[in-house]
Scaffold this motif. Structure first.
Motif, PDB file in Angstrom:
ATOM      1  N   ASP A   1       0.803  -1.229   0.000  1.00  0.00           N
ATOM      2  CA  ASP A   1       0.000   0.000   0.000  1.00  0.00           C
ATOM      3  C   ASP A   1       0.834   1.277   0.000  1.00  0.00           C
ATOM      4  OD1 ASP A   1      -2.380  -1.343  -0.074  1.00  0.00           O
ATOM      5  OD2 ASP A   1      -2.686  -1.326   2.098  1.00  0.00           O
ATOM      6  N   LYS A   2       2.068   1.211   0.527  1.00  0.00           N
ATOM      7  CA  LYS A   2       2.840   2.443   0.734  1.00  0.00           C
ATOM      8  C   LYS A   2       4.243   2.450   0.140  1.00  0.00           C
ATOM      9  CE  LYS A   2      -0.263   4.479   3.375  1.00  0.00           C
ATOM     10  NZ  LYS A   2      -0.942   5.700   2.957  1.00  0.00           N
ATOM     11  N   THR A   3       4.891   1.281   0.051  1.00  0.00           N
ATOM     12  CA  THR A   3       6.308   1.237  -0.299  1.00  0.00           C
ATOM     13  C   THR A   3       6.549   0.397  -1.547  1.00  0.00           C
ATOM     14  OG1 THR A   3       6.840   1.392   2.058  1.00  0.00           O
ATOM     15  CG2 THR A   3       8.618   0.717   0.588  1.00  0.00           C
ATOM     16  N   ILE A   4       7.335   0.951  -2.482  1.00  0.00           N
ATOM     17  CA  ILE A   4       7.710   0.244  -3.716  1.00  0.00           C
ATOM     18  C   ILE A   4       9.164  -0.195  -3.582  1.00  0.00           C
ATOM     19  CG2 ILE A   4       7.856   0.422  -6.235  1.00  0.00           C
ATOM     20  CD1 ILE A   4       5.997   3.052  -5.687  1.00  0.00           C
ATOM     21  N   LYS A   5       9.455  -1.417  -4.009  1.00  0.00           N
ATOM     22  CA  LYS A   5      10.819  -1.929  -3.948  1.00  0.00           C
ATOM     23  C   LYS A   5      11.261  -2.430  -5.315  1.00  0.00           C
ATOM     24  CE  LYS A   5      10.612  -3.263   0.941  1.00  0.00           C
ATOM     25  NZ  LYS A   5      10.843  -4.344   1.927  1.00  0.00           N
ATOM     26  N   LEU A   6      12.524  -2.156  -5.639  1.00  0.00           N
ATOM     27  CA  LEU A   6      13.136  -2.684  -6.853  1.00  0.00           C
ATOM     28  C   LEU A   6      14.020  -3.859  -6.459  1.00  0.00           C
ATOM     29  CD1 LEU A   6      13.882  -2.472  -9.916  1.00  0.00           C
ATOM     30  CD2 LEU A   6      15.772  -0.983  -9.217  1.00  0.00           C
ATOM     31  N   TRP A   7      13.716  -5.033  -7.000  1.00  0.00           N
ATOM     32  CA  TRP A   7      14.438  -6.255  -6.650  1.00  0.00           C
ATOM     33  C   TRP A   7      15.306  -6.712  -7.809  1.00  0.00           C
ATOM     34  CZ3 TRP A   7      14.393  -8.589  -1.891  1.00  0.00           C
ATOM     35  CH2 TRP A   7      13.408  -8.146  -0.988  1.00  0.00           C
ATOM     36  N   LYS A   8      16.506  -7.193  -7.460  1.00  0.00           N
ATOM     37  CA  LYS A   8      17.391  -7.814  -8.436  1.00  0.00           C
ATOM     38  C   LYS A   8      17.397  -9.316  -8.166  1.00  0.00           C
ATOM     39  CE  LYS A   8      22.235  -8.080  -9.913  1.00  0.00           C
ATOM     40  NZ  LYS A   8      23.630  -7.639  -9.633  1.00  0.00           N
ATOM     41  N   VAL A   9      17.111 -10.102  -9.197  1.00  0.00           N
ATOM     42  CA  VAL A   9      17.104 -11.559  -9.063  1.00  0.00           C
ATOM     43  C   VAL A   9      18.231 -12.100  -9.945  1.00  0.00           C
ATOM     44  CG1 VAL A   9      15.736 -13.666  -9.307  1.00  0.00           C
ATOM     45  CG2 VAL A   9      14.600 -11.520  -8.698  1.00  0.00           C
TER      46      VAL A   9
ATOM     47  N   VAL B   1      19.890 -18.988  -6.549  1.00  0.00           N
ATOM     48  CA  VAL B   1      19.192 -17.798  -7.050  1.00  0.00           C
ATOM     49  C   VAL B   1      19.019 -16.830  -5.885  1.00  0.00           C
ATOM     50  CG1 VAL B   1      17.126 -16.922  -8.184  1.00  0.00           C
ATOM     51  CG2 VAL B   1      17.982 -19.190  -8.769  1.00  0.00           C
ATOM     52  N   GLU B   2      19.560 -15.631  -6.043  1.00  0.00           N
ATOM     53  CA  GLU B   2      19.515 -14.630  -4.978  1.00  0.00           C
ATOM     54  C   GLU B   2      18.591 -13.486  -5.366  1.00  0.00           C
ATOM     55  OE1 GLU B   2      23.912 -14.716  -2.972  1.00  0.00           O
ATOM     56  OE2 GLU B   2      23.770 -13.817  -4.966  1.00  0.00           O
ATOM     57  N   ALA B   3      17.768 -13.048  -4.445  1.00  0.00           N
ATOM     58  CA  ALA B   3      16.920 -11.862  -4.642  1.00  0.00           C
ATOM     59  C   ALA B   3      17.359 -10.804  -3.641  1.00  0.00           C
ATOM     60  CB  ALA B   3      15.447 -12.213  -4.447  1.00  0.00           C
ATOM     61  N   SER B   4      17.763  -9.648  -4.143  1.00  0.00           N
ATOM     62  CA  SER B   4      18.234  -8.588  -3.241  1.00  0.00           C
ATOM     63  C   SER B   4      17.550  -7.272  -3.578  1.00  0.00           C
ATOM     64  CB  SER B   4      19.751  -8.433  -3.350  1.00  0.00           C
ATOM     65  OG  SER B   4      20.138  -8.259  -4.705  1.00  0.00           O
ATOM     66  N   PRO B   5      17.118  -6.521  -2.533  1.00  0.00           N
ATOM     67  CA  PRO B   5      16.470  -5.223  -2.811  1.00  0.00           C
ATOM     68  C   PRO B   5      17.518  -4.179  -3.204  1.00  0.00           C
ATOM     69  CG  PRO B   5      16.582  -5.624  -0.433  1.00  0.00           C
ATOM     70  CD  PRO B   5      17.179  -6.813  -1.099  1.00  0.00           C
TER      71      PRO B   5
END
Length: 469
Positions: free
Chosen positions: A139-147, A187-191
């Motif tokens: 609802d409030k925060t957008i995140k860009l993730w790298k996979v 497989v790594e997901a990092s913000p």
């Protein structure tokens, strides 16, 4: 005169040509596609928890990855099985690729407000290097993730031990060159970026621009423009908040950038209108360039007219020439060159018009159904109740109602078209409108960008269907 052999050869060639044409038409969405079950992901209904309910579904740009978000703040990414692309006929089979916690529940102490972890939207960025990038929002925060993938590790550091501890320089007597050794694929997901504190109201849409450098985020009253590299500042490009909130008559329900023209965006409202804005005309797009609105039919006017005319989703076509809008009872196709009325209108579940009173009482009338285009813009898909979803073929004007059910959970099982009867005698394969389960609803759907593979979210299960050639 032609010999019997040449006539037979010509006849067989004609027949072969018609078979190929039929196959091509079905693949392109020009014929009656027969849909078959491919896969289902998720737990059985008895084990369902609120956190497991899927809240968004999105294919990436080449269709090799499929991401889902849920009410528990998790993102699950599925990867296309490489073998399923090479076998004939091709299969739409996906395996779990990565799972990570995208959002956590928060509490706004200034407003004494709980912020849910539920993922409202996921949007993929176009791939530029071996890694994948996606935006997710609550609802409030957008995140860009790298996979990204890692299948090698470095061993034999000179200045630190294998556990990471720094070695005493006095103890280093010989130079060691680190070596790279293979390891099991990880497989790594990092913000990479967190875009926060820009929305007073709940975010309902995010959309990546065709320039792949900026994106928009929309809440009930405002649309902000962000640069993907800048997290502490955004530009407010649409603001419909009145000076006096008592004069508020509509809210923004969905927003999307044009797929080709980076200066154009559209947003829909609870009043049933869609506005097209051009960012070249002014920094604040309060004055729209075009307004798309269908004149109301006085014969259908009722207490519920305003509620059911609210647009829950708007999607521009892949070509950029058309857009679809979903209201409570129908899907409409608009030509961007014609504002006065839609060029096509498809009833999704007209049989519910007589049930609006009970749907209002149980709050179902406020459900927000999404819609999506096929890869070549020839067909449209959207959801309904009882785990039904609808596919409309724009060229033949035919439509089909299908059910996402575990009863057909065997690969290659053909889906039987479902029909709903409103009264009188019920036929064998029909279901009465009074027997529909309104707790089972298909709100979120996605269509593969190049093939007839569709993903349908039914509560906590993700169903994958494909065309049967």
């Amino acid at each position: 005169m032609k010999s019997p052999a040449s006539i037979m050869r010509q006849s067989s060639l004609t027949k072969l040509g018609s078979i190929i044409n039929t196959a091509v038409n079905k693949r392109a969405g020009n014929g009656d596609i027969q849909w078959s079950f491919s896969q289902v992901k998720g737990t059985l209904e008895e084990d369902v928890t609120e956190a497991d309910i899927i809240s968004c579904v999105e294919f990436n740009h080449d269709g090799d990855l499929l991401a889902t978000g849920d009410k528990g703040g998790r993102v699950v990414i599925f990867q296309r099985d490489p073998v399923s692309k090479t076998i004939i006929p091709r299969r739409g089979e996906y395996n779990v690729y990565s799972t990570f916690q995208s959002h956590e529940p928060e509490f706004d102490y200034l407003k004494s407000l709980e912020i849910e972890e539920k993922i409202n939207k996921i949007r993929w960025l176009k791939r530029k290097n071996p890694a994948h990038f996606l935006l997710s929002t609550n609802d409030k925060t957008i995140k860009l993730w790298k996979v990204s993938e890692r299948d090698k590790r470095v061993e034999g550091y000179n200045t630190k031990e294998e556990n990471g501890a720094i070695r005493d320089p006095a103890c280093i007597t010989a130079l060691r060159v680190p070596t790279i050794k293979p390891m099991e694929l990880m497989v790594e997901a990092s913000p990479r970026r967190i875009f926060a504190n820009a929305h007073t109201y709940h975010i309902n849409s995010i959309s990546v621009n065709s320039d792949q450098e900026t994106y928009l985020s929309a809440d009930d009253l405002r649309i902000n423009l962000w640069h993907l590299e800048i997290t502490d500042q955004s530009f407010n490009i649409v603001d419909i908040k009145p000076t006096n909130m008592e004069e508020l008559t509509e809210v923004i329900t969905a927003a999307e950038f044009h797929p080709v023209e980076c200066n154009l965006l559209v947003y829909s409202s609870s009043k049933g209108t869609i506005r097209l804005c051009d960012m070249r005309s002014a920094a604040l797009c309060d004055r729209h360039s075009k307004l798309f609105e269908e004149p109301e039919d006085p014969t259908n006017r009722s207490f519920f007219s305003e509620i059911i005319s609210s647009i829950s989703d708007v999607k521009l076509s892949n070509s950029g020439r058309y857009m679809i809008s979903r209201d409570y009872l129908s899907v409409k196709v608009w030509d961007l060159h014609m504002e006065t009325k839609p060029i096509e209108s498809y009833p999704v579940h007209e049989y519910l018009r007589s049930k609006l009173c009970s749907l209002y009482e149980n709050d179902c009338i406020f459900d927000k159904f999404e819609c999506c285009w096929s890869g070549n813009d020839s067909a449209i898909m959207t959801g309904s109740y009882n785990n039904f979803f609808r596919v409309f073929d724009r060229s033949t004007k035919r439509d089909v109602t299908l059910e996402a059910s575990r009863d057909v959970a065997k690969p290659k099982t053909l889906l039987k078209p479902r029909k709903v009867c409103t009264g009188g005698k019920r036929k064998k394969d029909e279901i009465s409108v009074d027997c529909l389960d309104f707790n089972k609803k298909i709100l979120h759907t996605a269509w593969h960008p190049t093939e007839n593979i569709v993903a349908v979210a039914a509560t906590n299960n993700l169903f994958l269907f494909q065309d049967k050639l």
